[in-house]
Write a protein that holds these residues in place. Structure first.
Motif: not given
Length: 133
Positions: A68-89
């Motif tokens: 019942g939520a959408g992207m506009g309801d997100i307050a915080r995200m955590t990204i877990y990146a295995k490779v440096p190229e993930a940040r740009a993607a």
């Protein structure tokens, strides 16, 4: 005994054999588990980090919608990146998902080399909605 907590699941996304829902909703709070770029057509992760990031955001939208939520309801995200190229993607998809610089969730990106198999990027999110869903 009843609980106000509700497990959220969607077709085409899972945590394998683990007994973990895609997200959980308690009142207006939605917290996801790890969301990753699973291709629902193949049931696999593509090897390309850009494709994984695109599918990760797509899966996140689906999980939030089921709660019942959408992207506009997100307050915080955590990204877990295995490779440096993930940040740009991730940044490319981030700008598509959150084009307004005055309305973006908080974000923390961690280098995490212990993601399973060929998983190159994963996220989790916390959202708040005001309906009674």
């Amino acid at each position: 005994m009843s609980s106000a907590r509700r497990s959220i699941n969607v077709d085409g996304f899972n945590h394998g054999a683990q007994p973990i829902p895609a997200a959980s909703r308690v009142g207006g709070l939605v917290a996801t588990g790890g969301i990753y770029g699973l291709d629902p057509d193949t049931g696999k992760l593509p090897d390309d980090v850009a494709a994984q990031a695109r599918l990760m955001f797509w899966q996140l939208q689906r999980v939030l919608a089921a709660a019942g939520a959408g992207m506009g309801d997100i307050a915080r995200m955590t990204i877990y990146a295995k490779v440096p190229e993930a940040r740009a993607a991730v940044n490319a998809e981030w700008l598509k998902a959150f084009p307004d610089p005055e309305s973006r969730p908080a974000r923390h990106t961690l280098t995490y080399e212990h993601l399973p198999a060929n998983m190159l990027v994963q996220c989790d999110a916390i959202a708040m909605v005001t309906d009674n869903g």
